[in-house]
Write an enzyme that holds these catalytic residues in place. Structure first.
Site, PDB file in Angstrom:
ATOM      1  N   LYS A 205       2.791 -77.726  -3.639  1.00 18.63           N
ATOM      2  CA  LYS A 205       1.455 -77.146  -4.238  1.00 18.63           C
ATOM      3  C   LYS A 205       0.598 -76.785  -3.017  1.00 18.63           C
ATOM      4  O   LYS A 205       0.821 -77.146  -1.852  1.00 18.63           O
ATOM      5  CB  LYS A 205       0.778 -77.775  -5.202  1.00 18.63           C
ATOM      6  N   ARG A 239       6.697 -85.364 -10.738  1.00 15.90           N
ATOM      7  CA  ARG A 239       7.536 -83.881 -11.134  1.00 15.90           C
ATOM      8  C   ARG A 239       7.832 -83.109  -9.768  1.00 15.90           C
ATOM      9  O   ARG A 239       6.758 -82.946  -8.880  1.00 15.90           O
ATOM     10  CB  ARG A 239       6.624 -83.055 -12.065  1.00 15.90           C
TER      11      ARG A 239
HETATM   12  N1  HH2 Z   1       3.078 -77.867 -12.552  1.00 16.91           N
HETATM   13  C1  HH2 Z   1       3.771 -76.722 -12.630  1.00 16.91           C
HETATM   14  C2  HH2 Z   1       4.445 -76.470 -14.051  1.00 16.91           C
HETATM   15  N2  HH2 Z   1       4.525 -77.409 -14.830  1.00 16.91           N
HETATM   16  N3  HH2 Z   1       4.018 -79.417 -15.427  1.00 16.91           N
HETATM   17  C3  HH2 Z   1       3.317 -80.608 -15.615  1.00 16.91           C
HETATM   18  N4  HH2 Z   1       3.326 -81.562 -16.323  1.00 16.91           N
HETATM   19  N5  HH2 Z   1       2.693 -81.013 -14.170  1.00 16.91           N
HETATM   20  C4  HH2 Z   1       2.466 -80.057 -13.259  1.00 16.91           C
HETATM   21  O1  HH2 Z   1       1.765 -80.287 -12.021  1.00 16.91           O
HETATM   22  C5  HH2 Z   1       3.221 -78.671 -13.400  1.00 16.91           C
HETATM   23  C6  HH2 Z   1       3.745 -78.573 -14.591  1.00 16.91           C
HETATM   24  C7  HH2 Z   1       3.912 -75.539 -11.393  1.00 16.91           C
HETATM   25  O2  HH2 Z   1       4.868 -75.775 -10.655  1.00 16.91           O
HETATM   26  P1  HH2 Z   1       6.497 -74.826 -10.926  1.00 16.91           P
HETATM   27  O3  HH2 Z   1       6.967 -75.367 -12.114  1.00 16.91           O
HETATM   28  O4  HH2 Z   1       7.303 -75.162  -9.728  1.00 16.91           O
HETATM   29  O5  HH2 Z   1       5.966 -73.416 -10.542  1.00 16.91           O
HETATM   30  P2  HH2 Z   1       6.091 -72.305 -11.650  1.00 16.91           P
HETATM   31  O6  HH2 Z   1       4.684 -72.723 -12.505  1.00 16.91           O
HETATM   32  O7  HH2 Z   1       5.324 -71.259 -10.841  1.00 16.91           O
HETATM   33  O8  HH2 Z   1       7.045 -72.027 -12.210  1.00 16.91           O
END
Ligand code: HH2
Length: 267
Positions: A205, A239
């Site tokens: 992040k 995660r």
């Molecule tokens: N962060 C993201 C997505 N889902 N869910 C939880 N519970 N906690 C988090 O911190 C979280 C989440 C964002 O990360 P990522 O899935 O890699 O990116 P994107 O939302 O752009 O797909």
């Protein structure tokens, strides 16, 4: 928790697993690498992301969830804010819903999760992904997030979702500046004191980049340091995109904790 993003636009791995077969193979490799849960998402929540229609989100995630439920023994989670996506995913075998809106975007989410008896992650976010990073401000970010999480627990219980099915998440980067994220991580023990398992998502992040000066593909070392910190402060799950490295970090952390507290299980 290994991240399987089936999106064209995720902030760090968008477009990587557009083909469902590639996404399933990636998930299986994460299990080999030590993931205990796989989290499948079809709608990016990166700052500024545009919403995805129900049919498109289903088209992206359902074949991947079906493939993973068929071919792995680990619990599969669906990362969605839509009750209908969650329902169809659970019909295919997903047993956890990871809702970054804490069931706040879709009024049907809590009843659907309660009906299926699934696990539910309730995450704090300020605003929506499209607007959340527009100059977020808090008088007391830790108190605000703690009180919000406590409120989610009450709302979920009132809707019939059992306490033992729930996990909470401070929502690192969701309507928070670098300093807000650091304050939350520094005081994670106050959130853990709510008595519910804590999930933390910080993999790759932006705040890691702001601290280290690294682009998104080079934030693993910084992320591993933060993972160790989170575990020390009471996180129950992390995660991550880079499962093998994170699993090693967790193993070393647990071995060290066991050496300090010999009664503590190393798992
Ligand atoms: N962060 C993201 C997505 N889902 N869910 C939880 N519970 N906690 C988090 O911190 C979280 C989440 C964002 O990360 P990522 O899935 O890699 O990116 P994107 O939302 O752009 O797909």
């Amino acid at each position: 928790m290994g991240i399987v993003n089936v999106t064209p636009d995720s902030f760090s791995d968008g477009g990587r697993y557009a083909d469902p077969r590639a996404a399933v193979e990636a998930g299986l490799a994460m299990v080999e690498d030590g993931a205990d849960i796989l989290d499948v998402g079809g709608e990016s929540t990166r700052p500024g992301a545009q919403p995805v229609a129900l049919e498109e989100e289903c088209r992206r995630v359902l074949p991947v969830i079906a493939g993973l439920c068929e071919r792995t023994g680990v619990p599969v989670s669906v990362d969605t804010t839509k009750a209908e996506v969650a329902r169809q995913a659970m019909d295919l075998g997903a047993c956890i819903v990871n809702d970054v809106s804490a069931a706040g975007f879709d009024r049907q989410m809590l009843p659907v999760v309660a009906h299926y008896g699934a696990g539910l992650v309730l995450m704090h976010m300020r605003g929506t992904p499209r607007t959340m990073q527009e100059a977020p401000r808090y008088d007391d970010v830790v108190g605000t997030v703690r009180d919000a999480l406590a409120g989610y627990l009450e709302r979920a219980a009132a809707a019939g979702v059992g306490r033992s099915s729930l996990a909470l998440d401070p929502g690192i980067g969701f309507g928070k500046s670098k300093d807000h994220n650091l304050a939350l991580l520094a005081n994670l023990d106050q959130l853990a004191a709510l008595g519910c398992p804590l999930l933390v998502g910080l993999s790759r992040k932006r705040f890691l980049g702001e601290i280290t000066g690294r682009p998104v593909g080079e934030r693993l070392s910084g992320g591993l340091a933060a993972i160790a910190w989170c575990l020390e402060r009471g996180a129950a799950m992390v995660r991550v995109h880079d499962v093998a490295a994170a699993a090693d970090a967790v193993k070393v952390f647990l071995a060290l904790r066991q050496a300090v507290l010999p009664g503590c299980a190393a798992e």
